[in-house]
Design a protein around this motif. Structure first.
Motif, PDB file in Angstrom:
ATOM      1  N   ALA A  92       0.853  -1.192   0.000  1.00 22.87           N
ATOM      2  CA  ALA A  92       0.000   0.000   0.000  1.00 22.87           C
ATOM      3  C   ALA A  92       0.884   1.236   0.000  1.00 22.87           C
ATOM      4  CB  ALA A  92      -0.921   0.011   1.216  1.00 22.87           C
ATOM      5  N   ASP A  93       0.262   2.383  -0.269  1.00 25.59           N
ATOM      6  CA  ASP A  93       0.900   3.679  -0.027  1.00 25.59           C
ATOM      7  C   ASP A  93       0.286   4.242   1.246  1.00 25.59           C
ATOM      8  OD1 ASP A  93       2.699   4.485  -2.402  1.00 25.59           O
ATOM      9  OD2 ASP A  93       0.894   3.691  -3.373  1.00 25.59           O
ATOM     10  N   MET A  94       1.126   4.634   2.193  1.00 26.40           N
ATOM     11  CA  MET A  94       0.633   5.075   3.494  1.00 26.40           C
ATOM     12  C   MET A  94       1.345   6.345   3.940  1.00 26.40           C
ATOM     13  SD  MET A  94       0.439   1.558   5.732  1.00 26.40           S
ATOM     14  CE  MET A  94      -0.262   0.054   5.054  1.00 26.40           C
ATOM     15  N   ASN A  95       0.622   7.161   4.715  1.00 22.58           N
ATOM     16  CA  ASN A  95       1.295   8.257   5.389  1.00 22.58           C
ATOM     17  C   ASN A  95       1.908   7.732   6.693  1.00 22.58           C
ATOM     18  OD1 ASN A  95      -0.711   8.289   7.489  1.00 22.58           O
ATOM     19  ND2 ASN A  95      -2.018   9.594   6.221  1.00 22.58           N
ATOM     20  N   ALA A  96       2.704   8.553   7.334  1.00 18.95           N
ATOM     21  CA  ALA A  96       3.457   8.100   8.501  1.00 18.95           C
ATOM     22  C   ALA A  96       2.539   7.629   9.620  1.00 18.95           C
ATOM     23  CB  ALA A  96       4.370   9.219   8.987  1.00 18.95           C
ATOM     24  N   ARG A  97       1.442   8.322   9.833  1.00 17.14           N
ATOM     25  CA  ARG A  97       0.535   7.949  10.932  1.00 17.14           C
ATOM     26  C   ARG A  97      -0.125   6.594  10.669  1.00 17.14           C
ATOM     27  NH1 ARG A  97      -1.809  10.986  14.879  1.00 17.14           N
ATOM     28  NH2 ARG A  97      -1.004  12.890  13.900  1.00 17.14           N
ATOM     29  N   ASP A  98      -0.574   6.393   9.428  1.00 12.95           N
ATOM     30  CA  ASP A  98      -1.218   5.120   9.105  1.00 12.95           C
ATOM     31  C   ASP A  98      -0.224   3.962   9.210  1.00 12.95           C
ATOM     32  OD1 ASP A  98      -3.622   6.343   8.667  1.00 12.95           O
ATOM     33  OD2 ASP A  98      -3.400   6.449   6.487  1.00 12.95           O
ATOM     34  N   TYR A  99       1.024   4.199   8.771  1.00 13.04           N
ATOM     35  CA  TYR A  99       2.001   3.119   8.858  1.00 13.04           C
ATOM     36  C   TYR A  99       2.322   2.782  10.311  1.00 13.04           C
ATOM     37  CZ  TYR A  99       6.139   0.301   8.625  1.00 13.04           C
ATOM     38  OH  TYR A  99       7.022  -0.729   8.805  1.00 13.04           O
ATOM     39  N   HIS A 100       2.333   3.788  11.171  1.00  9.59           N
ATOM     40  CA  HIS A 100       2.599   3.516  12.584  1.00  9.59           C
ATOM     41  C   HIS A 100       1.561   2.540  13.142  1.00  9.59           C
ATOM     42  CE1 HIS A 100       4.433   4.226  16.448  1.00  9.59           C
ATOM     43  NE2 HIS A 100       3.267   4.568  16.985  1.00  9.59           N
ATOM     44  N   GLN A 101       0.307   2.686  12.720  1.00 10.82           N
ATOM     45  CA  GLN A 101      -0.728   1.761  13.147  1.00 10.82           C
ATOM     46  C   GLN A 101      -0.568   0.388  12.487  1.00 10.82           C
ATOM     47  OE1 GLN A 101      -2.934   2.576  15.580  1.00 10.82           O
ATOM     48  NE2 GLN A 101      -1.837   4.533  15.684  1.00 10.82           N
ATOM     49  N   TYR A 102      -0.011   0.382  11.283  1.00  9.66           N
ATOM     50  CA  TYR A 102       0.155  -0.846  10.501  1.00  9.66           C
ATOM     51  C   TYR A 102       1.289  -1.714  11.018  1.00  9.66           C
ATOM     52  CZ  TYR A 102       0.788  -3.740   6.293  1.00  9.66           C
ATOM     53  OH  TYR A 102       0.906  -4.786   5.417  1.00  9.66           O
ATOM     54  N   LYS A 103       2.145  -1.163  11.866  1.00  5.61           N
ATOM     55  CA  LYS A 103       3.351  -1.875  12.291  1.00  5.61           C
ATOM     56  C   LYS A 103       3.050  -3.221  12.955  1.00  5.61           C
ATOM     57  CE  LYS A 103       6.639   1.909  12.923  1.00  5.61           C
ATOM     58  NZ  LYS A 103       7.433   2.670  13.917  1.00  5.61           N
ATOM     59  N   ILE A 105       0.869  -5.412  12.023  1.00  6.51           N
ATOM     60  CA  ILE A 105       0.787  -6.365  10.917  1.00  6.51           C
ATOM     61  C   ILE A 105       2.168  -6.578  10.310  1.00  6.51           C
ATOM     62  CG2 ILE A 105      -0.227  -6.783   8.640  1.00  6.51           C
ATOM     63  CD1 ILE A 105      -2.619  -5.077   9.546  1.00  6.51           C
ATOM     64  N   ALA A 106       2.920  -5.476  10.173  1.00  7.47           N
ATOM     65  CA  ALA A 106       4.261  -5.579   9.601  1.00  7.47           C
ATOM     66  C   ALA A 106       5.163  -6.458  10.463  1.00  7.47           C
ATOM     67  CB  ALA A 106       4.873  -4.188   9.451  1.00  7.47           C
ATOM     68  N   MET A 107       5.006  -6.378  11.780  1.00  5.70           N
ATOM     69  CA  MET A 107       5.823  -7.197  12.672  1.00  5.70           C
ATOM     70  C   MET A 107       5.559  -8.685  12.444  1.00  5.70           C
ATOM     71  SD  MET A 107       8.134  -7.525  14.952  1.00  5.70           S
ATOM     72  CE  MET A 107       8.570  -6.786  16.521  1.00  5.70           C
ATOM     73  N   SER A 108       4.341  -9.046  12.158  1.00  5.42           N
ATOM     74  CA  SER A 108       4.038 -10.453  11.870  1.00  5.42           C
ATOM     75  C   SER A 108       4.812 -10.928  10.649  1.00  5.42           C
ATOM     76  CB  SER A 108       2.533 -10.634  11.643  1.00  5.42           C
ATOM     77  OG  SER A 108       1.803 -10.305  12.806  1.00  5.42           O
ATOM     78  N   ALA A 109       4.881 -10.075   9.612  1.00  2.00           N
ATOM     79  CA  ALA A 109       5.647 -10.424   8.417  1.00  2.00           C
ATOM     80  C   ALA A 109       7.129 -10.547   8.735  1.00  2.00           C
ATOM     81  CB  ALA A 109       5.420  -9.374   7.332  1.00  2.00           C
ATOM     82  N   GLU A 134      15.211   6.580  19.444  1.00  2.80           N
ATOM     83  CA  GLU A 134      14.093   7.396  18.946  1.00  2.80           C
ATOM     84  C   GLU A 134      12.839   7.032  19.739  1.00  2.80           C
ATOM     85  OE1 GLU A 134      14.437   6.162  14.942  1.00  2.80           O
ATOM     86  OE2 GLU A 134      16.032   7.567  14.446  1.00  2.80           O
ATOM     87  N   VAL A 135      12.707   7.631  20.916  1.00  2.00           N
ATOM     88  CA  VAL A 135      11.667   7.221  21.867  1.00  2.00           C
ATOM     89  C   VAL A 135      10.266   7.452  21.327  1.00  2.00           C
ATOM     90  CG1 VAL A 135      13.156   7.523  23.872  1.00  2.00           C
ATOM     91  CG2 VAL A 135      11.843   9.474  23.031  1.00  2.00           C
ATOM     92  N   ASN A 136      10.110   8.396  20.400  1.00  3.86           N
ATOM     93  CA  ASN A 136       8.791   8.644  19.822  1.00  3.86           C
ATOM     94  C   ASN A 136       8.317   7.496  18.950  1.00  3.86           C
ATOM     95  OD1 ASN A 136      11.044   9.626  18.186  1.00  3.86           O
ATOM     96  ND2 ASN A 136       9.495  10.217  16.688  1.00  3.86           N
ATOM     97  N   LEU A 137       9.249   6.608  18.536  1.00  9.25           N
ATOM     98  CA  LEU A 137       8.902   5.490  17.657  1.00  9.25           C
ATOM     99  C   LEU A 137       8.968   4.143  18.369  1.00  9.25           C
ATOM    100  CD1 LEU A 137      10.854   6.589  14.446  1.00  9.25           C
ATOM    101  CD2 LEU A 137       8.435   6.949  14.968  1.00  9.25           C
ATOM    102  N   ARG A 138       9.123   4.147  19.695  1.00  9.27           N
ATOM    103  CA  ARG A 138       9.304   2.881  20.403  1.00  9.27           C
ATOM    104  C   ARG A 138       8.042   2.040  20.421  1.00  9.27           C
ATOM    105  NH1 ARG A 138      12.403   3.625  25.979  1.00  9.27           N
ATOM    106  NH2 ARG A 138      12.018   1.385  25.985  1.00  9.27           N
ATOM    107  N   ARG A 140       5.286  -0.105  19.152  1.00  8.21           N
ATOM    108  CA  ARG A 140       5.166  -0.964  17.966  1.00  8.21           C
ATOM    109  C   ARG A 140       6.470  -1.036  17.156  1.00  8.21           C
ATOM    110  NH1 ARG A 140       0.374   2.158  17.648  1.00  8.21           N
ATOM    111  NH2 ARG A 140      -1.519   0.975  18.154  1.00  8.21           N
ATOM    112  N   ASP A 141       7.585  -0.766  17.791  1.00 10.38           N
ATOM    113  CA  ASP A 141       8.856  -0.784  17.061  1.00 10.38           C
ATOM    114  C   ASP A 141       9.131  -2.165  16.484  1.00 10.38           C
ATOM    115  OD1 ASP A 141      11.538  -0.076  16.220  1.00 10.38           O
ATOM    116  OD2 ASP A 141      12.234  -1.224  17.956  1.00 10.38           O
ATOM    117  N   ILE A 142       9.519  -2.197  15.205  1.00 13.16           N
ATOM    118  CA  ILE A 142       9.910  -3.458  14.571  1.00 13.16           C
ATOM    119  C   ILE A 142      11.326  -3.386  14.026  1.00 13.16           C
ATOM    120  CG2 ILE A 142       7.513  -3.888  13.916  1.00 13.16           C
ATOM    121  CD1 ILE A 142       8.268  -3.272  11.030  1.00 13.16           C
ATOM    122  N   ALA A 143      11.957  -2.211  14.140  1.00  7.18           N
ATOM    123  CA  ALA A 143      13.233  -1.993  13.466  1.00  7.18           C
ATOM    124  C   ALA A 143      14.441  -2.177  14.370  1.00  7.18           C
ATOM    125  CB  ALA A 143      13.272  -0.589  12.856  1.00  7.18           C
ATOM    126  N   ASN A 144      14.293  -1.952  15.657  1.00 12.12           N
ATOM    127  CA  ASN A 144      15.437  -1.992  16.563  1.00 12.12           C
ATOM    128  C   ASN A 144      15.147  -2.859  17.777  1.00 12.12           C
ATOM    129  OD1 ASN A 144      17.502  -0.176  15.300  1.00 12.12           O
ATOM    130  ND2 ASN A 144      15.828   1.295  15.396  1.00 12.12           N
TER     131      ASN A 144
END
Length: 475
Positions: A92-103, A105-109, A134-138, A140-144
Motif C-alpha cells: 500500500a501507499d501510506m502516510n506516517a501515521r497510518d504506517y505507525h498503526q500498521y506496524k 501487521i508488519a511485525m508479523s511479516a 528514537e523514543v517517539n517510535l518505540r 510498535r517498534d519493529i526496526a530496533n
C-alpha cells in the motif's frame, strides 16, 4: 543484531563485514534487516525487492538476495508518505501515521521471515534502522529493540567517531532505553576512527567504567570503498577524469547506485548537481531514476534543467535517462490511476524522445540481461523496478534488447537514449561501449563487481578484531 546510535553510523558495512567473516569461518550466515527505509533497492531471486544494502550483505555471505532478508521496505514518495513493500511486493501507499498503526501487521511479516531464516541458517546477522533511542517510535517498534526483544537477540551498538560526540552518543542512547534493552547490549563498536589510538584509550576506559559495557572494537576509517549506499547520496565531486558526466540530484532520486561505477571510473569526472547549484558544462547528462517521476520532472523544470538540456544538446552533448529519467525524456507521462498523485493527471515530458508513458498500479520487478542496440553492441545486465509502461513511436529505435524484448529508446540523431535498465553501467562491456557512444575516446574498462568484492574483503579484514571479540563472547 547491529544497531547504531545514529543513521549512517556504519551498521550496513559492519553487518556485511561480519557476514563475510562468518562465511570465511564456514558458518552458514544470512543477513536480515527487519525494516528498511530506502530508495535504493534490488530485485531478489524470488522476484521481489529489498534494500540494496541487504543485497550487498547477501553477496558478503555468499548468497543470492531474498525478500526474507528485508521483509519490510519503505520507499518514500513524499516527506510524509511512502510505498510500503512487504515480502518484496507493494502492499500500500501510506502516510506516517497510518504506517505507525500498521506496524503490528508488519511485525508479523518480519517474524515470519526471521523464523524462516533461523530454520535455514546457523547465524542470522541482523541490522537495525536509524537509532533505538528514537523514543517517539518505540511503540510498535519493529526496526530496533522491538525486534531484538521479540526474538531475544543480543545487540552491539555502533557509533561514528568521525562525526564527533561518540561518547555522548553511547551514553545518551543507553539512557533512552529501558532496563531490559540496556541489558541486551553486549558491547560498543567505535567506527571510522583515524588518529593515534593511544589518545582514545582514556575515553574508552571512561566509557567502560561509566556503562559497565566493553568496547568490542575500534574500527578504522577506510577510504575508497566501493560499496552500495543504503540511501544517502554522496554529493561530493568524484574523480579528475577527462570526461565530465553530470547527474541532477532530484528530491526522490532512486537507485543512485547506478552511478557507482562512474564514480570509480578513472576516465570520468562525475558531478552530482543539487538544488540551486549551477549546471556545469558536460559531455554527458544522465537523468536518474525517481520514486515520484512527475513531481521530480516538475522540480527539474523549476531548476532550469529543461533549458539546460536543450543547450547541452545544441553543443553536441549526449543525454541518457534511466527509469524515471527515461520517462521524463519522452513526450508525456499520464497517471490514470493516481499512482503518483491525482488520478487522470498528465504532464508533458522534455520531448527529447518519441515515447509516451502511462503509470500503472502493478510494479514490474525483474532481473534481465541482453545487449545494447546503439553504438557498439555490448553485453548488458541489471534489473528493472518501475510502475510505468512506455511506448515508442513506430519509427523509434529501441536502446537495448533484454531477455529478447526491446527496451528503451534512442533518438534519430543518436544524441538521446533512455532505458528502464538499472545497473546500466555495471557490466564492464556495457559501460565501455556507452561511454564511447557518449564521446569518450578509448574508455578504459572497469569491473565494478571486482571492486565491490575487494571492498567487502577490506572491511572484513578491518572487522576481524570485532568478530574475534564476538566469538569470545559466544564461547
Amino acid at each position: 543484531m547491529v544497531q547504531g546510535t545514529t543513521s549512517d553510523a556504519g551498521k550496513s558495512t559492519v553487518v556485511a563485514a561480519l557476514c563475510r567473516l562468518a562465511q570465511r569461518d564456514g558458518i552458514r550466515v544470512v543477513p536480515m534487516k527487519p525494516q528498511n527505509m530506502a530508495l535504493n533497492s534490488a530485485v531478489t531471486v524470488d522476484g521481489g525487492e529489498i534494500g540494496r544494502a541487504q543485497a550487498l550483505q547477501a553477496q558478503a555471505a555468499g548468497l543470492e538476495p531474498h525478500t526474507d532478508m528485508n521483509p519490510v521496505l519503505l520507499k518514500p514518495s513524499s516527506d510524509t508518505g511512502a510505498q510500503v513493500v512487504v515480502h518484496g511486493k507493494v502492499r500500500a501507499d501510506m502516510n506516517a501515521r497510518d504506517y505507525h498503526q500498521y506496524k503490528t501487521i508488519a511485525m508479523s511479516a518480519v517474524l515470519e521471515s526471521y523464523q524462516r531464516l533461523r530454520d535455514q541458517y546457523a547465524l542470522v546477522m541482523v541490522e537495525g534502522a536509524g537509532s533505538p533511542a528514537e523514543v517517539n517510535l518505540r511503540e510498535r517498534d519493529i526496526a530496533n529493540m522491538g525486534f531484538a526483544e521479540a526474538v531475544d537477540c543480543p545487540v552491539i551498538l555502533v557509533a561514528d567517531i568521525d562525526r564527533g560526540g561518540v561518547f555522548a552518543h553511547f551514553v545518551g542512547t543507553l539512557a533512552c532505553l529501558s532496563e531490559s534493552e540496556q541489558q541486551r547490549i553486549v558491547g560498543f563498536v567505535i567506527n571510522r576512527f583515524r588518529g593515534d589510538i593511544r589518545l582514545l584509550e582514556p575515553g574508552l576506559e571512561w566509557l567502560e567504567q561509566k556503562t559497565g559495557k566493553p568496547v568490542l572494537a575500534v574500527l578504522p576509517y577506510l577510504h575508497g570503498l566501493q560499496l552500495d549506499a543504503e540511501d544517502a547520496v554522496l554529493t561530493q565531486q568524484e574523480g579528475k577524469g577527462r570526461f565530465r558526466i553530470v547527474v541532477p540530484v532530484i528530491p526522490r532520486i532512486s537507485n543512485h547506485t547506478d552511478f557507482d561505477v562512474l564514480r570509480a571510473h578513472p576516465d570520468v569526472d562525475l558531478h552530482l548537481v543539487g538544488p540551486g547549484q549551477a549546471i556545469p558544462p558536460a559531455d554527458l547528462i544522465v537523468l536518474p531514476g525517481s520514486k515520484n517521476t512527475m513531481a521530480d520532472l516538475a522540480f527539474l523544470r523549476e531548476q532550469g534543467w529543461e533549458a539546460a538540456l536543450h543547450k547541452h544538446l545544441r553543443y553536441g552533448g549526449k543525454v541518457i535517462g534511466i527509469c524515471g529519467g527515461f520517462q521524463m525524456l519522452g513526450q508525456q507521462i499520464s497517471d490514470p490511476f493516481g499512482v503518483e498523485g491525482s488520478a487522470g493527471q498528465t504532464l508533458a515530458g522534455f520531448g527529447l524522445l518519441p515515447v509516451s508513458t502511462r503509470l500503472e498500479q502493478h510494479k514490474q520487478l525483474r532481473r534481465v540481461q541482453g545487449h545494447t542496440l546503439f553504438g557498439t553492441q555490448a553485453a548488458a545486465e541489471g534489473y528493472e523496478i518501475h510502475m510505468g509502461v512506455s511506448e515508442r513511436a513506430p519509427d523509434c529505435a529501441a536502446a537495448l534488447m533484454l531477455d529478447g524484448v526491446p527496451d528503451g529508446a534512442v533518438s534519430a540523431d543518436q544524441q538521446v537514449m533512455g532505458t528502464y535498465l538499472h545497473g546500466l553501467f555495471d557490466h564492464p562491456q556495457a559501460c565501455q561501449a556507452i561511454l564511447a557512444w557518449a564521446g569518450l575516446e578509448a574508455p578504459q574498462m572497469l569491473d565494478l563487481a571486482a571492486l565491490r568484492e575487494a571492498s567487502i574483503n577490506r572491511v572484513a579484514d578491518a572487522c576481524q578484531p570485532l568478530w574475534d571479540a564476538l566469538r569470545r563472547l559466544q564461547d
